[in-house]
Scaffold this motif. Sequence first.
Motif, short mmCIF file in Angstrom:
data_model
loop_
_atom_site.label_atom_id
_atom_site.label_comp_id
_atom_site.label_asym_id
_atom_site.label_seq_id
_atom_site.Cartn_x
_atom_site.Cartn_y
_atom_site.Cartn_z
N VAL A 82 28.35 47.83 57.81
CA VAL A 82 28.16 46.54 57.15
C VAL A 82 29.37 45.68 57.46
N ILE A 83 29.19 44.36 57.44
CA ILE A 83 30.26 43.44 57.84
C ILE A 83 30.46 42.39 56.76
N SER A 84 31.71 42.21 56.35
CA SER A 84 32.07 41.20 55.36
C SER A 84 33.19 40.34 55.91
N ASN A 85 32.89 39.04 56.09
CA ASN A 85 33.88 38.09 56.60
C ASN A 85 34.55 38.59 57.88
N GLY A 86 33.76 39.15 58.75
CA GLY A 86 34.27 39.62 60.04
C GLY A 86 34.86 41.01 60.03
N LYS A 88 34.42 44.93 59.59
CA LYS A 88 33.35 45.92 59.65
C LYS A 88 33.73 47.21 58.96
N THR A 89 32.83 47.72 58.12
CA THR A 89 33.01 49.01 57.48
C THR A 89 31.92 49.94 57.99
N THR A 90 32.34 51.00 58.69
CA THR A 90 31.38 51.97 59.21
C THR A 90 30.97 52.92 58.10
N LEU A 91 29.66 53.02 57.88
CA LEU A 91 29.15 53.88 56.82
C LEU A 91 28.87 55.29 57.32
N ALA A 92 28.40 55.40 58.55
CA ALA A 92 28.09 56.71 59.11
C ALA A 92 28.19 56.65 60.63
N SER A 93 28.64 57.74 61.23
CA SER A 93 28.67 57.85 62.68
C SER A 93 28.40 59.30 63.05
N TYR A 94 27.90 59.53 64.27
CA TYR A 94 27.45 60.85 64.67
C TYR A 94 28.01 61.23 66.03
N VAL A 117 31.72 51.39 50.24
CA VAL A 117 32.24 50.09 50.64
C VAL A 117 32.85 49.41 49.42
N PHE A 118 33.75 48.47 49.69
CA PHE A 118 34.35 47.71 48.62
C PHE A 118 33.32 46.74 48.04
N ASN A 119 33.37 46.55 46.74
CA ASN A 119 32.49 45.58 46.11
C ASN A 119 32.79 44.18 46.65
N GLY A 120 31.74 43.37 46.83
CA GLY A 120 31.94 42.02 47.33
C GLY A 120 30.73 41.54 48.11
N ALA A 121 30.89 40.43 48.81
CA ALA A 121 29.80 39.83 49.58
C ALA A 121 29.82 40.34 51.02
N TYR A 122 28.64 40.69 51.51
CA TYR A 122 28.48 41.14 52.89
C TYR A 122 27.47 40.22 53.57
N GLN A 123 27.74 39.92 54.83
CA GLN A 123 26.89 38.97 55.55
C GLN A 123 26.01 39.63 56.61
N LYS A 124 26.40 40.80 57.09
CA LYS A 124 25.68 41.37 58.23
C LYS A 124 25.54 42.88 58.13
N LEU A 125 24.49 43.38 58.78
CA LEU A 125 24.28 44.81 58.98
C LEU A 125 24.36 45.07 60.49
N GLN A 126 24.91 46.22 60.86
CA GLN A 126 25.00 46.53 62.29
C GLN A 126 24.59 47.98 62.54
N PHE A 127 23.73 48.15 63.55
CA PHE A 127 23.27 49.46 63.98
C PHE A 127 23.65 49.64 65.45
N PRO A 180 22.78 38.35 54.23
CA PRO A 180 23.72 38.32 53.11
C PRO A 180 23.24 39.14 51.91
N PHE A 181 24.14 39.95 51.36
CA PHE A 181 23.87 40.66 50.12
C PHE A 181 25.19 40.95 49.44
N THR A 182 25.11 41.34 48.16
CA THR A 182 26.32 41.55 47.37
C THR A 182 26.38 42.98 46.85
N VAL A 183 27.56 43.56 46.88
CA VAL A 183 27.79 44.88 46.32
C VAL A 183 28.71 44.72 45.11
N GLY A 184 28.32 45.24 43.95
CA GLY A 184 29.11 45.08 42.73
C GLY A 184 28.82 43.75 42.05
#
Length: 322
Positions: A82-86, A88-94, A117-127, A180-184
């Motif tokens: 997921v990406i917030s304000n540029g 990127k936080t990687t959630l999973a990798s293989y 992930v840290f609570n806040g606003a996220y703008q993008k998902l990346q696969f 866009p989506f929000t966590v927390g």
Amino acid sequence: MESSKQLRITIIALLFTLSACGGSQGTGSNGLTPVVPRSITTKDTLGGIPMSSISILLTDAPPRIGNLTPSAINIGIDSVAVISNGVKTTLASYPTPYVVNVLAAQTDPSSIGIGDVFNGAYQKLQFVVDVKSSGVVANGITYPLDFLTDTRTQSTVGAGKTTQTTSVSPGTVAMTVTAPFTVGGDPAKDVIADFNALESIAQQSDGSLVARPTLFAVPTELAGKIAGTVLGESGAPVSGATVVALNKHGRVANTVDTDTDGTFTMHTIRAGTYHLVIFNNYTTASGQQLSASGQTSEQTVILGPIVHITAGATTQVGTIQD
């Protein structure tokens, strides 16, 4: 950490907009067997900032791709972020691609990892996708997918403008969708990311397949569906017509084509008001030329009804005459 809310967000990715299908999870085009997903937990580098858990799921439903009716669409996942304000936080990798037959996972989505992930606003998902282990199976034949990178959408209505596909390394691409989506705080507990095969995959004249990924994403709590039927003046079904939902700004919310009986169900629509438009001739984001059959209208474009979508519900629009 009382301020930390353990919020679980489900991202259902690569959801095609046609009816659900059964089946079981398969292997990728390189013969890889799907691995048991493992989670990658991000480090709390800022010290004590509230974090929440995100679970990623992968699913799909059967598309029509040229003259092919796929029995499996295998996507090899290298990582999910997921990406917030540029940032990127990687959630999973293989270490080897996690290969999922997304058609089989439509009714029972396969988890591809859990991360924090840290609570806040996220703008993008990346696969990040491994090209070699991705492919389409039809009639017992596996067709590799040639992913187009840095390519503008060819869609008649501009579908796919919010999805960017870039090369990461030889044989690896990143599909990034603005969603866009929000966590927390007041979060979106689930996010549905819809990989629209109608727009995303095209069959070339030589039978090969190209992919210009086109994703639509909506927080699950705000998502609804639209269902209806397109019929000719005589009451005969119109098959292969492309149904487009446009918001009040004229932007594409999602697209779907009609089945052989003229019916359609469009998934992953944010609650709100939309104008449905039916196209008897249409070009997808990946460049596939689509033509309807069974219509009595000589017009290329038919203006359908204005639809009010309610979250968590399927809005029935009845019959649209073409």
